[in-house]
Design an enzyme around this catalytic site. Structure first.
Site, PDB file in Angstrom:
ATOM      1  N   ASP A  51      43.834 110.209 -36.108  1.00 10.48           N
ATOM      2  CA  ASP A  51      42.287 110.144 -35.376  1.00 10.48           C
ATOM      3  C   ASP A  51      41.521 109.137 -34.674  1.00 10.48           C
ATOM      4  O   ASP A  51      41.511 109.348 -33.552  1.00 10.48           O
ATOM      5  CB  ASP A  51      41.623 111.300 -35.818  1.00 10.48           C
ATOM      6  CG  ASP A  51      41.985 112.402 -36.004  1.00 10.48           C
ATOM      7  OD1 ASP A  51      43.127 112.808 -35.032  1.00 10.48           O
ATOM      8  OD2 ASP A  51      41.435 113.395 -36.854  1.00 10.48           O
ATOM      9  N   GLU A 130      50.547 123.446  -9.362  1.00 13.03           N
ATOM     10  CA  GLU A 130      50.395 124.348 -10.484  1.00 13.03           C
ATOM     11  C   GLU A 130      50.555 123.817 -11.709  1.00 13.03           C
ATOM     12  O   GLU A 130      50.147 123.402 -12.718  1.00 13.03           O
ATOM     13  CB  GLU A 130      52.448 123.966 -10.417  1.00 13.03           C
ATOM     14  CG  GLU A 130      53.051 122.792 -11.515  1.00 13.03           C
ATOM     15  CD  GLU A 130      54.172 122.652 -11.092  1.00 13.03           C
ATOM     16  OE1 GLU A 130      55.122 122.889 -10.926  1.00 13.03           O
ATOM     17  OE2 GLU A 130      54.036 120.895 -10.062  1.00 13.03           O
ATOM     18  N   LYS A 132      50.117 124.223 -15.344  1.00 23.34           N
ATOM     19  CA  LYS A 132      51.025 123.277 -16.473  1.00 23.34           C
ATOM     20  C   LYS A 132      51.262 123.864 -18.031  1.00 23.34           C
ATOM     21  O   LYS A 132      50.562 124.626 -18.770  1.00 23.34           O
ATOM     22  CB  LYS A 132      50.277 122.190 -17.008  1.00 23.34           C
ATOM     23  CG  LYS A 132      51.171 120.879 -18.292  1.00 23.34           C
ATOM     24  CD  LYS A 132      50.051 119.865 -19.043  1.00 23.34           C
ATOM     25  CE  LYS A 132      50.825 119.004 -19.249  1.00 23.34           C
ATOM     26  NZ  LYS A 132      51.586 119.157 -20.697  1.00 23.34           N
ATOM     27  N   ASP A 134      52.856 125.677 -21.668  1.00 22.58           N
ATOM     28  CA  ASP A 134      52.302 125.243 -22.641  1.00 22.58           C
ATOM     29  C   ASP A 134      53.426 125.011 -23.929  1.00 22.58           C
ATOM     30  O   ASP A 134      53.206 126.120 -24.161  1.00 22.58           O
ATOM     31  CB  ASP A 134      51.115 124.842 -23.377  1.00 22.58           C
ATOM     32  CG  ASP A 134      50.345 124.684 -24.700  1.00 22.58           C
ATOM     33  OD1 ASP A 134      51.335 123.938 -25.285  1.00 22.58           O
ATOM     34  OD2 ASP A 134      49.961 124.483 -25.435  1.00 22.58           O
ATOM     35  N   TYR A 242      60.683 123.436 -12.922  1.00 21.98           N
ATOM     36  CA  TYR A 242      59.837 123.138 -12.334  1.00 21.98           C
ATOM     37  C   TYR A 242      60.153 121.683 -11.401  1.00 21.98           C
ATOM     38  O   TYR A 242      59.379 120.964 -11.422  1.00 21.98           O
ATOM     39  CB  TYR A 242      58.606 123.133 -12.564  1.00 21.98           C
ATOM     40  CG  TYR A 242      58.403 121.941 -14.231  1.00 21.98           C
ATOM     41  CD1 TYR A 242      58.711 121.071 -14.412  1.00 21.98           C
ATOM     42  CD2 TYR A 242      58.030 122.991 -15.320  1.00 21.98           C
ATOM     43  CE1 TYR A 242      58.095 120.319 -15.597  1.00 21.98           C
ATOM     44  CE2 TYR A 242      58.419 122.577 -16.252  1.00 21.98           C
ATOM     45  CZ  TYR A 242      58.027 121.189 -17.027  1.00 21.98           C
ATOM     46  OH  TYR A 242      58.276 120.397 -17.976  1.00 21.98           O
ATOM     47  N   LYS A 330      43.958 118.821 -16.851  1.00 19.30           N
ATOM     48  CA  LYS A 330      43.753 119.634 -18.133  1.00 19.30           C
ATOM     49  C   LYS A 330      42.481 120.524 -18.559  1.00 19.30           C
ATOM     50  O   LYS A 330      41.248 120.164 -18.410  1.00 19.30           O
ATOM     51  CB  LYS A 330      44.053 118.748 -20.140  1.00 19.30           C
ATOM     52  CG  LYS A 330      45.224 117.671 -19.941  1.00 19.30           C
ATOM     53  CD  LYS A 330      45.705 118.740 -20.002  1.00 19.30           C
ATOM     54  CE  LYS A 330      46.367 118.973 -21.397  1.00 19.30           C
ATOM     55  NZ  LYS A 330      47.139 118.017 -22.621  1.00 19.30           N
ATOM     56  N   CYS A 424      35.239 100.312 -52.141  1.00 20.04           N
ATOM     57  CA  CYS A 424      36.246 101.060 -51.768  1.00 20.04           C
ATOM     58  C   CYS A 424      36.554 102.093 -52.743  1.00 20.04           C
ATOM     59  O   CYS A 424      37.028 102.033 -53.860  1.00 20.04           O
ATOM     60  CB  CYS A 424      37.714  99.949 -51.565  1.00 20.04           C
ATOM     61  SG  CYS A 424      39.701 101.166 -51.499  1.00 20.04           S
ATOM     62  N   CYS A 427      40.674 100.617 -54.551  1.00 18.75           N
ATOM     63  CA  CYS A 427      40.531  99.893 -55.622  1.00 18.75           C
ATOM     64  C   CYS A 427      38.950  98.919 -55.976  1.00 18.75           C
ATOM     65  O   CYS A 427      38.992  97.776 -56.475  1.00 18.75           O
ATOM     66  CB  CYS A 427      40.766  98.088 -54.484  1.00 18.75           C
ATOM     67  SG  CYS A 427      40.251  97.526 -53.570  1.00 18.75           S
ATOM     68  N   CYS A 442      37.784  97.568 -46.811  1.00 17.49           N
ATOM     69  CA  CYS A 442      38.162  96.950 -47.683  1.00 17.49           C
ATOM     70  C   CYS A 442      38.342  95.771 -48.038  1.00 17.49           C
ATOM     71  O   CYS A 442      39.540  95.017 -47.145  1.00 17.49           O
ATOM     72  CB  CYS A 442      39.200  97.966 -48.462  1.00 17.49           C
ATOM     73  SG  CYS A 442      40.115  97.228 -50.580  1.00 17.49           S
ATOM     74  N   CYS A 448      44.725  96.109 -52.740  1.00 20.58           N
ATOM     75  CA  CYS A 448      44.034  97.367 -52.757  1.00 20.58           C
ATOM     76  C   CYS A 448      45.344  97.589 -52.548  1.00 20.58           C
ATOM     77  O   CYS A 448      46.452  98.038 -52.019  1.00 20.58           O
ATOM     78  CB  CYS A 448      43.321  98.227 -51.155  1.00 20.58           C
ATOM     79  SG  CYS A 448      42.967  98.998 -51.516  1.00 20.58           S
TER      80      CYS A 448
HETATM   81  S1  IVH Z   1      56.029 117.792 -13.985  1.00 28.24           S
HETATM   82  C1  IVH Z   1      57.747 113.793 -14.658  1.00 28.24           C
HETATM   83  N1  IVH Z   1      55.463 120.519 -14.717  1.00 28.24           N
HETATM   84  O1  IVH Z   1      54.221 118.568 -19.131  1.00 28.24           O
HETATM   85  C2  IVH Z   1      56.682 114.282 -14.840  1.00 28.24           C
HETATM   86  N2  IVH Z   1      55.618 119.000 -16.546  1.00 28.24           N
HETATM   87  O2  IVH Z   1      53.402 116.489 -19.850  1.00 28.24           O
HETATM   88  C3  IVH Z   1      57.442 115.549 -15.383  1.00 28.24           C
HETATM   89  N3  IVH Z   1      55.008 120.720 -18.478  1.00 28.24           N
HETATM   90  O3  IVH Z   1      57.346 116.922 -21.104  1.00 28.24           O
HETATM   91  C4  IVH Z   1      57.363 116.642 -15.748  1.00 28.24           C
HETATM   92  N4  IVH Z   1      54.094 122.148 -17.631  1.00 28.24           N
HETATM   93  O4  IVH Z   1      56.855 119.691 -21.008  1.00 28.24           O
HETATM   94  C5  IVH Z   1      56.065 118.446 -15.650  1.00 28.24           C
HETATM   95  N5  IVH Z   1      54.460 122.064 -14.389  1.00 28.24           N
HETATM   96  C6  IVH Z   1      54.586 121.626 -14.934  1.00 28.24           C
HETATM   97  C7  IVH Z   1      55.206 121.341 -16.497  1.00 28.24           C
HETATM   98  C8  IVH Z   1      54.747 120.021 -17.159  1.00 28.24           C
HETATM   99  C9  IVH Z   1      54.514 121.265 -17.983  1.00 28.24           C
HETATM  100  C10 IVH Z   1      54.949 119.267 -19.190  1.00 28.24           C
HETATM  101  C11 IVH Z   1      56.340 118.832 -19.904  1.00 28.24           C
HETATM  102  C12 IVH Z   1      56.059 117.813 -19.340  1.00 28.24           C
HETATM  103  C13 IVH Z   1      54.872 117.437 -20.121  1.00 28.24           C
HETATM  104  C14 IVH Z   1      53.797 116.146 -19.434  1.00 28.24           C
END
Ligand code: IVH
Length: 710
Positions: A51, A130, A132, A134, A242, A330, A424, A427, A442, A448
């Site tokens: 993280d 469009e 994205k 998942d 896409y 996002k 630590c 150690c 540490c 360690c």
């Molecule tokens: S375009 C060069 N379009 O997001 C760019 N990716 O963050 C090619 N993904 O690996 C990706 N929906 O698995 C594109 N409408 C969309 C998408 C999309 C999901 C995913 C894809 C990609 C990842 C990138």
């Protein structure tokens, strides 16, 4: 744990190039951890340490939005192809997307595109928006309209051949329909699972007493990557097209038009793809999609924007592994409330003590969470997190959960402020914080156990020396047994084993037999000639991830040559204005992609006398092979190119990106190692230097002619 990003928790690099270099190293590192975690089921760092890396990455990205890439925290579970499948090298790499988290980030993206293309405010710029999806991306190759091969993204360069599994998906046409289908085209898109199918699948899993999937994305991935395609067949996975990769022809001038073509040819395409010519339009559609989110019936985690004109996409090109012409906007992370049961302290490779929150398990966005990062001492104090508190946890995509805040109204009276340990836990050495650092470390160094083990694990890991048979458990056992304490010991193990009586022969030890001992020794022998970039990466120098290791070894012929330069290097004196450091320093810092922070880490490592004996011992044992060369075949591949003066047909960034695409290295300064200087009007001292060194000088037009774009 690997790195140093922690050291500078608050402090950010002074410039974009520095940040970019750190970012690249960090991304590589995280990817290596992802691989160990997701693929080998053998993580080598604690969640908290992991993280920290991600947090540092996020901080860098927040400060330098240009850096936002997909290798970073957000969505991709960056796992290289598994051995169980045949490998497919993608003719065109499968890239990922940079992220935008706010409206400003989107404005900045559009502004950046316009700047790069030197567009006037009145010039029209159309962008698609469009959902994205998942899921996981897949590539489908069609020859003369017939599906011939399908692959996962893998690490972007090499994926897994899952042709038979993809064939079982109804959304994937076996044969394309239409009279304008290119002779050969690789269609790309997302494999995913709907909510309803996910629920039903998990019910079946429960009934069959099999483990349930954490979320639809994992279920889709697990289903696609079944070794037996018959098993995939029974799994309800779907596909949206896409994008495309390799293509003998692209019968459209726009993204939108081309995706519509994919639709006509038989692929499901997303109804919510729309075209806009203003930032407001894009953001409006983002909110519209967000509002639809819960009704779509499948998971999406944002909205993707893409420059519509394909000629502009081509000019924009890529930075690192993300396109300049697209970005993912996002959705905000998901949150939940739970109780903090305890705080665990873990010790990493550089001795960093990292606190991890142990939580009463709670479901956040479909995933059960029982650990969350607390980052460091200051973070605990700042949030005043106490054992027994009720806390708000958040997770976004695959990021390890974080604690957002404490619900103070629910604090039990007995809860006392947390006091961070000053020794630590492994150690018992003092754990100290150096001035300006947020991390307590540490001081035990190699005494360690935690640190020594982490370093050894990193050295033998995939991506580094890749020694099969030396997993975490074995490293730990050899360490306890006193046989492997530093990397060189790995290579002398066999000799010591053979010397009678020196050690209880490995083959007779518990957990080992003749075959496994033989295999281990064979793997170690092979590792002696592992490529030099992996050896460098294995040393675990701060900021030197797989990518930076390659950058160094592309430039220097050997570790010795790098070490000699690093030893001779004198970085600039900050108090002397205009000081640029000596020549050795500049040679290192001028390597494309390497900035002052990375250069400094390397110089410090090789200038540290304590590192010499183990390094000498190691170098005496290995005979590293040359690293694999990259894209050859272009007239400038492998050449070092410097652009100077003003360019007229393209911007400097564009020129550099083009050179790199063609396999050339670019540099900011001219030296004897420079092969070509491309000089535009106004070129000054660099041109003089080129003449002095007898370096070939080209005009912009001559350069374009040379690379076949003139
Ligand atoms: S375009 C060069 N379009 O997001 C760019 N990716 O963050 C090619 N993904 O690996 C990706 N929906 O698995 C594109 N409408 C969309 C998408 C999309 C999901 C995913 C894809 C990609 C990842 C990138």
């Amino acid at each position: 744990m690997t790195s140093a990003k922690l050291d500078k928790g608050g402090e950010l690099p002074p410039s974009l190039p520095d940040a970019a270099a750190e970012h690249a190293g960090l991304s590589e590192e995280i990817r290596a951890h992802d691989r160990r975690y997701y693929q080998d089921d053998a993580p080598t760092v604690s969640d908290a340490e992991y993280d920290e890396l991600r947090k540092r990455l996020n901080a860098l990205e927040a400060a330098f939005p240009d850096l936002v890439t997909e290798e970073s925290p957000s969505q991709s579970v960056g796992a290289a192809p598994s051995e169980a499948f045949a490998k497919v090298r993608h003719a065109v790499p499968m890239l990922s997307l940079g992220n935008a988290f706010s409206d400003e980030d989107v404005e900045e993206f559009v502004a950046r595109v316009r700047r790069f293309l030197q567009m006037k405010p009145e010039d029209e710029l159309k962008i698609t928006a469009e959902p994205k999806i998942d899921g996981l991306s897949a590539s489908l190759l069609y020859e003369r309209g017939v599906f011939v091969r399908g692959a996962t993204r893998g690490d972007g360069a090499v994926g897994e051949d899952v042709t038979q599994n993809l064939r079982t998906i109804t959304d994937v046409p076996e044969r394309l329909a239409g009279d304008d289908i290119p002779e050969r085209i690789e269609v790309r898109g997302e494999v995913y699972m709907s909510h309803a199918d996910f629920k039903a699948l998990n019910e079946r899993q429960v009934a069959a007493e099999k483990p349930v999937f954490a979320n639809p994305r994992n279920a889709a991935a697990g289903s696609l990557r079944q070794i037996d395609p018959e098993k995939t067949k029974g799994r309800p996975i779907r596909f949206f097209a896409y994008a495309w990769g390799e293509a003998s022809a692209v019968p459209s001038e726009t993204q939108f038009g081309m995706v519509e073509n994919l639709g006509r040819w038989g692929f499901p395409i997303n109804d919510e793809m729309k075209l806009f010519d203003t930032v407001e339009g894009l953001i409006g559609h983002y909110h519209a999609i967000e509002a639809l989110r819960s009704k779509l019936g499948y998971d999406i985690d944002g909205v993707v924007y893409k420059v519509d004109r394909l000629d502009l996409q081509r000019r924009l090109g890529f930075v690192s592994r993300t396109p300049r012409w697209a970005i993912a906007h996002k959705f905000p992370a998901e949150q939940a409330t739970t109780e903090l049961l305890d705080i665990d302290i873990q010790v990493g490779r550089t001795g960093a003590l990292t606190p991890v929150a142990k939580l009463k398990p709670v479901t956040v966005g479909g995933v059960v969470v029982s650990n969350a990062t607390l980052h460091n001492e200051d973070e605990i104090a700042r949030k005043d997190v106490r054992i027994g508190d009720t806390v708000i946890v958040q997770r976004a995509g695959d990021v390890i959960p974080q604690i957002v805040s404490v619900v103070t109204e629910k604090r039990p009276e007995s809860a006392t402020p947390y006091s961070f340990p000053t020794v630590c836990p492994v150690c018992n050495s003092h754990a100290v914080r150096e001035e300006g650092e947020v991390v307590r470390r540490c001081t035990g160094g190699l005494i360690c156990r935690a640190q020594a083990l982490e370093r050894l694990r990193h050295f033998v890991a995939r991506g580094a020396m890749d020694i099969d048979g030396l997993g975490d458990k074995q490293i730990e056992a050899f360490y306890e047994w006193g046989q492997i304490r530093e990397p060189a010991d790995i290579f002398t193990l066999k000799k010591r084993d053979e010397r009678e009586g020196a050690l209880t022969s490995l083959k007779n030890r518990e957990g080992w037999g003749e075959t496994s001992a033989k295999n281990l020794y064979a793997a170690i022998e092979t590792a002696r000639s592992q490529t030099v970039d992996r050896l460098l990466y294995g040393l675990g120098i701060r900021h030197v991830g797989e990518v930076n290791a390659k950058r160094f070894m592309r430039h220097f012929s050997s570790i010795d040559a790098l070490r000699a330069a690093a030893r001779a290097a004198v970085p600039p004196d900050r108090d002397v204005k205009g000081d640029k450091g000596n020549e050795a320093w500049r040679e290192i810092v001028d390597i494309e992609g390497v900035g002052a922070i990375v250069a400094k880490a390397v110089v410090e490592f090789f200038q540290e006398p304590k590192n010499d004996p183990p390094l000498d011992a190691l170098l005496a044992e290995v005979t590293p092979a040359e690293m694999e060369k990259r894209a050859s075949g272009s007239p400038v591949s492998g050449k070092t190119v410097v652009f100077t003066g003003s360019l007229e047909r393209m911007t400097r960034d564009e020129a550099k990106a083009m050179a790199e695409r063609l396999g050339a290295k670019t540099s900011g300064s001219v030296s004897k190692k420079t092969d070509i200087v491309v000089a535009g009007p106004g070129a000054g001292s660099k041109l003089d230097k080129a003449k002095e060194f007898g370096v070939e000088v080209l005009t912009e037009d001559e350069w374009l002619a040379r690379v076949g774009e003139g």
